[in-house]
Design a protein around this motif. Structure first.
Motif, mmCIF file in Angstrom:
data_model
loop_
_atom_site.group_PDB
_atom_site.id
_atom_site.type_symbol
_atom_site.label_atom_id
_atom_site.label_comp_id
_atom_site.label_asym_id
_atom_site.label_seq_id
_atom_site.Cartn_x
_atom_site.Cartn_y
_atom_site.Cartn_z
ATOM 1 N N GLY A 1 -71.403 -44.523 45.195
ATOM 2 C CA GLY A 1 -71.766 -43.724 46.362
ATOM 3 C C GLY A 1 -71.176 -44.269 47.643
ATOM 4 O O GLY A 1 -70.323 -45.177 47.641
ATOM 5 N N CYS A 2 -71.626 -43.734 48.741
ATOM 6 C CA CYS A 2 -71.124 -44.108 50.065
ATOM 7 C C CYS A 2 -71.927 -45.311 50.580
ATOM 8 O O CYS A 2 -72.862 -45.165 51.387
ATOM 9 N N VAL A 42 -64.990 -33.876 42.168
ATOM 10 C CA VAL A 42 -65.996 -34.662 41.457
ATOM 11 C C VAL A 42 -65.346 -35.825 40.721
ATOM 12 O O VAL A 42 -65.841 -36.976 40.753
ATOM 13 N N SER A 93 -64.190 -38.434 43.305
ATOM 14 C CA SER A 93 -65.329 -39.121 43.913
ATOM 15 C C SER A 93 -65.934 -40.135 42.953
ATOM 16 O O SER A 93 -66.316 -41.255 43.356
ATOM 17 N N ASN A 94 -66.020 -39.790 41.675
ATOM 18 C CA ASN A 94 -66.556 -40.735 40.692
ATOM 19 C C ASN A 94 -65.610 -41.918 40.463
ATOM 20 O O ASN A 94 -66.058 -43.009 40.111
ATOM 21 N N CYS A 127 -65.659 -41.206 52.063
ATOM 22 C CA CYS A 127 -66.587 -40.929 50.963
ATOM 23 C C CYS A 127 -67.416 -39.688 51.246
ATOM 24 O O CYS A 127 -67.594 -38.819 50.373
ATOM 25 N N HIS A 128 -67.944 -39.582 52.445
ATOM 26 C CA HIS A 128 -68.734 -38.392 52.804
ATOM 27 C C HIS A 128 -67.874 -37.138 52.818
ATOM 28 O O HIS A 128 -68.355 -36.050 52.458
ATOM 29 N N PHE A 164 -65.320 -36.593 50.848
ATOM 30 C CA PHE A 164 -65.185 -36.239 49.432
ATOM 31 C C PHE A 164 -66.360 -35.367 48.987
ATOM 32 O O PHE A 164 -66.180 -34.328 48.338
ATOM 33 N N GLN A 165 -67.563 -35.819 49.310
ATOM 34 C CA GLN A 165 -68.755 -35.082 48.903
ATOM 35 C C GLN A 165 -68.854 -33.715 49.574
ATOM 36 O O GLN A 165 -69.298 -32.734 48.953
ATOM 37 N N GLU A 213 -66.421 -31.346 47.892
ATOM 38 C CA GLU A 213 -67.001 -30.984 46.590
ATOM 39 C C GLU A 213 -68.093 -29.931 46.735
ATOM 40 O O GLU A 213 -68.131 -28.940 45.978
ATOM 41 N N ALA A 214 -68.981 -30.101 47.708
ATOM 42 C CA ALA A 214 -70.103 -29.172 47.880
ATOM 43 C C ALA A 214 -69.626 -27.783 48.296
ATOM 44 O O ALA A 214 -70.035 -26.761 47.715
#
Length: 235
Positions: free
Chosen positions: A108-109, A98, A101-102, A121-122, A124-125, A128-129
């Motif tokens: 955002g992406c 998180v 990514s921030n 970027c995706h 990273f998310q 995180e998820a």
């Protein structure tokens, strides 16, 4: 198989699958950052460490519980300690993801002109998820198992050194009713009533005299047949 044992299998299987996903994504991100910028991100290293430890231990814990009884990897106390270590690693991975990514993708992406950056970027998310998912399911299962073990211990059922599959966490409070087979009876005899002896008061029982006597002979009036003489008829 009990409810807790089924929950255990589902949690460890899901965590294994999520670990495979995180391992692939984190390895790819490390490859990208080292190739283009000659450094790696902390959350990627944490994700690989947590994923490798999960993939090495969780399937072993599942398989060992089926093929061998009494293994130390299946003990509840060992399982609680190890799962605590794993979910701490996973929550650290999620928190670092998180933060990164921030920092790198504040808005955002949105890098449509650079597909490689947008793909990173995706990823990273995604890391995180899945890290958060692993953290949540392992934490919930650890807390649930700990509470169940404490409840069983308070009822006199020490289960810390046994496996989840072999443990009885919530024993029935009603004792089993003993049933006798047909044709068999207890040796217990019914209580017999004893006769209470009567006390003798010492006063003899005597017959009562009414005062009337029965005559031994009845008079018989003479008749002309016997010459007018009376004759007694013996009784």
């Amino acid at each position: 198989m009990g409810v807790i044992s089924g929950v255990r299998i589902a949690v460890l299987a899901l965590s294994t699958i999520f670990s495979i996903v995180v391992l692939g994504l984190a390895a790819h991100l490390i490859w990208l950052t080292i190739q283009y910028d000659n450094y790696y991100l902390i959350f990627c290293a944490l994700g690989i460490a947590a994923a490798v430890l999960s993939l090495v231990t969780l399937p072993v814990m599942l398989v060992t519980d089926f093929v061998r009884r009494g293994a130390f990897t299946s003990m509840i106390v060992v399982e609680l300690v190890w799962l605590f270590i794993l979910w701490v690693l996973w929550v650290a991975t999620a928190g670092e993801a998180v933060s990164a990514s921030n920092y790198y993708f504040t808005y955002g992406c949105i890098y449509t002109e650079d597909p490689l950056v947008n793909q990173a970027c995706h990823e990273f998310q995604a890391v995180e998820a899945f890290a958060f998912l692993n953290f949540i399911i392992l934490l919930l299962y650890t807390v649930f198992l700990l509470i169940s073990a404490l409840v069983a211990t308070s009822r006199g059922n020490g289960i810390w050194l046994s496996s989840v599959k072999e443990s009885t966490f919530f024993p029935s409070s009603n004792p089993p009713v003993q049933q006798h087979p047909m044709g068999q009876y207890d040796n217990t005899l019914a209580p017999q009533h004893q006769a209470v002896p009567q006390q003798y008061t010492g006063a003899p029982v005597q017959p009562q005299y009414t005062g009337s006597t029965v005559p031994s002979q009845q008079p018989y009036s003479g008749s002309p047949a016997n010459g007018g003489r009376s004759q007694a008829i013996p009784v």
